[in-house]
Design a protein around this motif. Structure first.
Motif, mmCIF file in Angstrom:
data_model
loop_
_atom_site.group_PDB
_atom_site.id
_atom_site.type_symbol
_atom_site.label_atom_id
_atom_site.label_comp_id
_atom_site.label_asym_id
_atom_site.label_seq_id
_atom_site.Cartn_x
_atom_site.Cartn_y
_atom_site.Cartn_z
ATOM 1 N N SER A 106 0.852 -1.201 0.000
ATOM 2 C CA SER A 106 0.000 0.000 0.000
ATOM 3 C C SER A 106 0.880 1.241 0.000
ATOM 4 N N GLY A 107 0.211 2.378 -0.178
ATOM 5 C CA GLY A 107 0.931 3.644 -0.142
ATOM 6 C C GLY A 107 1.497 3.946 1.233
ATOM 7 N N ALA A 108 0.691 3.715 2.258
ATOM 8 C CA ALA A 108 1.168 3.989 3.621
ATOM 9 C C ALA A 108 2.417 3.164 3.932
ATOM 10 N N VAL A 111 5.421 4.682 2.338
ATOM 11 C CA VAL A 111 5.908 5.816 3.126
ATOM 12 C C VAL A 111 6.645 5.314 4.369
ATOM 13 N N PHE A 140 -0.914 14.525 3.099
ATOM 14 C CA PHE A 140 -1.470 13.213 3.446
ATOM 15 C C PHE A 140 -0.500 12.148 2.985
ATOM 16 N N SER A 141 -0.046 11.296 3.922
ATOM 17 C CA SER A 141 0.883 10.225 3.560
ATOM 18 C C SER A 141 0.423 8.868 4.060
ATOM 19 N N GLY A 142 -0.800 8.761 4.560
ATOM 20 C CA GLY A 142 -1.318 7.448 4.944
ATOM 21 C C GLY A 142 -1.653 7.372 6.424
ATOM 22 N N GLU A 190 4.584 15.794 -0.894
ATOM 23 C CA GLU A 190 3.953 15.431 -2.161
ATOM 24 C C GLU A 190 4.228 16.552 -3.174
ATOM 25 N N GLU A 195 -4.845 14.447 -1.333
ATOM 26 C CA GLU A 195 -6.006 14.412 -0.431
ATOM 27 C C GLU A 195 -6.263 15.795 0.176
ATOM 28 N N ASP A 223 6.683 11.916 -1.864
ATOM 29 C CA ASP A 223 5.528 11.028 -1.741
ATOM 30 C C ASP A 223 4.719 11.155 -3.035
ATOM 31 N N VAL A 225 2.689 8.722 -4.208
ATOM 32 C CA VAL A 225 1.676 7.660 -4.217
ATOM 33 C C VAL A 225 0.511 8.036 -5.142
ATOM 34 N N GLN A 226 0.161 9.333 -5.150
ATOM 35 C CA GLN A 226 -0.939 9.773 -6.008
ATOM 36 C C GLN A 226 -0.445 10.381 -7.324
ATOM 37 N N LYS A 252 -1.069 3.273 -5.127
ATOM 38 C CA LYS A 252 -2.274 3.529 -5.933
ATOM 39 C C LYS A 252 -2.239 2.884 -7.332
HETATM 40 C C1 LIG Z 1 -3.274 7.600 -0.905
HETATM 41 C C2 LIG Z 1 -1.996 8.165 -0.458
HETATM 42 C C3 LIG Z 1 -1.201 7.522 0.507
HETATM 43 C C4 LIG Z 1 -1.661 6.295 1.256
HETATM 44 O O1 LIG Z 1 -1.872 5.203 0.429
HETATM 45 P P1 LIG Z 1 -2.698 3.934 1.023
HETATM 46 O O2 LIG Z 1 -2.582 2.924 -0.086
HETATM 47 O O3 LIG Z 1 -4.103 4.418 1.255
HETATM 48 O O4 LIG Z 1 -2.040 3.507 2.253
HETATM 49 C C5 LIG Z 1 0.032 8.065 0.810
HETATM 50 N N1 LIG Z 1 0.457 9.188 0.210
HETATM 51 C C6 LIG Z 1 -0.271 9.837 -0.724
HETATM 52 C C7 LIG Z 1 0.273 11.060 -1.373
HETATM 53 C C8 LIG Z 1 -1.536 9.354 -1.075
HETATM 54 O O5 LIG Z 1 -2.259 10.026 -1.976
#
Ligand SMILES: *Cc1c(COP(=O)(O)O)cnc(C)c1O
Length: 401
Positions: A106-108, A111, A140-142, A190, A195, A223, A225-226, A252
């Motif tokens: 997962s993203g969290a 991180v 937002f990082s999880g 980010e 988020e 970060d 993830v998005q 993601k």
């Molecule tokens: C969604 C998100 C996360 C967390 O990802 P999960 O898969 O929900 O744990 C971390 N950082 C960013 C920038 C995100 O958008």
């Protein structure tokens, strides 16, 4: 399928921990940019499970590799080798310029891995009091304890979190310069806050991160993830801003819907990590990494360029929409990651769009976020913008009435 929305809601209300406030719709099927609910109603999906279904739903090629792998071998653990971690990792290395990859789910977790690797780096270097992180207001990082420690919201009931973490206002590069010291393990930010309202980092703040990291030696964790993996029309948006990340978190879109995340790591950091330092039972299993390798192959075979061109079209259409509707005060973002800043609560717009067959979601209360699949075509963007136009017009009528 004979299930109804009310059945599902009733059973969930008894057995699911109520951490989510769901929209009143239940989906059972998808195809491309469309989702279908329990009653067979069609929706244009500009949420994609929050930026996950990069190839759209039920993509024939991704479906085939997942089905084939499920029928062959799903999981063996990291006690053994298999072919697909290296396949996915080499593609990630090529896209990012960071040569080494740690796979998680997962993203969290991506991180978490970045935060741990940053601490491990300084520990190995003998700077054992270099423990701090600098993060950004609105970030937002999880939701895990480590990732939550560098997330600006949702923290209150869960302290004490890991520290020390200093949050900096991203409109004040001079505050970042002050916050980053020889005790900072890493800065995490980010490139576009997702988020927290689709807010691109300013060039001044990016320059301040580069300058502070060069001055103090602090690492920079992007970060992504998005923002990563084509969402913005580029492999990684940190590069567009001139940032030089030592670590990148991704998630993601990576598995196109199969849960997988990854920490991308520079060689000098990877050299400070030993066997046993970190791990995950599921991380990098055959199913997830084979799906990821397929998604990454699509990205390099033209999909990122496609995002750049349809993303420019989306931006033009949204800017035109802004001229028609005064409640849209700003259009932000890049590629197929866009936010409409309203001067009112966005919830009625989200509801109105869904009732008209378009899924978009709200972030930061007054922002309508659009994250369509990366395979979206111009005609689907036009249809979505027309639906939004209708919703904004209807809301204006209501306000007048
Ligand atoms: C969604 C998100 C996360 C967390 O990802 P999960 O898969 O929900 O744990 C971390 N950082 C960013 C920038 C995100 O958008």
């Amino acid at each position: 399928m004979n299930v109804t929305l009310n059945d599902i809601r009733e059973r969930e209300s008894r057995h699911i921990v109520q951490t989510y406030k769901r929209q009143p719709v239940a989906f059972v099927r998808g195809r491309g940019v469309y989702l279908y609910d329990v009653d067979g109603r069609e929706y244009l999906d500009f949420v994609t499970g929050v930026g996950v279904a990069a190839l759209g739903h039920a993509h024939p090629g991704l479906t085939a590799v997942i089905a084939d792998q499920a029928a062959t071998l799903i999981h063996t653990s990291n006690l053994y080798y298999h072919p697909f971690q290296a396949d996915a990792a080499s593609r990630l290395a090529e896209l990012s310029g960071l040569p080494r990859v740690f796979f998680c789910n997962s993203g969290a977790e991506a991180v978490e891995a970045c935060l741990k690797f940053a601490r491990r780096f300084w520990y190995t270097k003998g700077e054992r009091d270099r423990l701090g992180f600098v993060a950004v207001e609105g970030a937002f990082s999880g939701r895990t304890m480590g990732a939550l420690s560098v997330t600006h919201h949702y923290r209150e009931p869960f302290g004490p979190l890991i520290g020390p973490v200093t949050f900096v206002d991203p409109s004040k590069p001079e505050d970042l310069a002050r916050a980053v010291t020889s005790k900072t393990a890493a800065v995490i930010a980010e490139p576009i806050i997702g988020e927290g309202g689709v807010r691109p980092m300013t060039p001044e703040f990016a320059a301040a991160i580069n300058e502070a990291c060069a001055r103090t030696g602090a690492l920079y964790i992007a970060d992504e993830v998005q923002t990563g993996l084509g969402r913005t029309g580029y492999p990684f948006y940190s590069k567009v801003l001139g940032l030089r990340p030592d670590l990148i978190s991704v998630g993601k879109a990576l598995g196109g819907g199969i849960p997988i995340g990854a920490a991308l790591v520079s060689e000098n950091i990877a050299q400070t990590i030993s066997a046993g330092d970190h791990g995950s039972t599921y991380g990098g299993n055959l199913l997830g990494t084979r799906a990821a390798a397929f998604v990454l192959e699509q990205l390099t075979n033209g999909l990122i360029d496609h995002v750049k061109s349809v993303g420019a079209h989306l931006e033009r259409r949204l800017r035109a929409l802004q001229l028609q509707h005064q409640i849209i005060v700003e259009v932000r973002g890049a590629g197929l990651m866009r936010g409409l800043q309203l001067d009112v609560d966005a919830a009625p717009i989200i509801d109105g769009a869904r009732e008209r067959g378009l899924l978009v979601n709200r972030t930061d209360e007054r922002v309508v976020r659009l994250l369509p699949p990366l395979v979206t075509e111009v005609s689907e963007i036009d249809r979505a913008v027309e639906i939004l136009d209708g919703v904004f017009s209807a809301v204006r009528q209501e306000v007048k009435a």
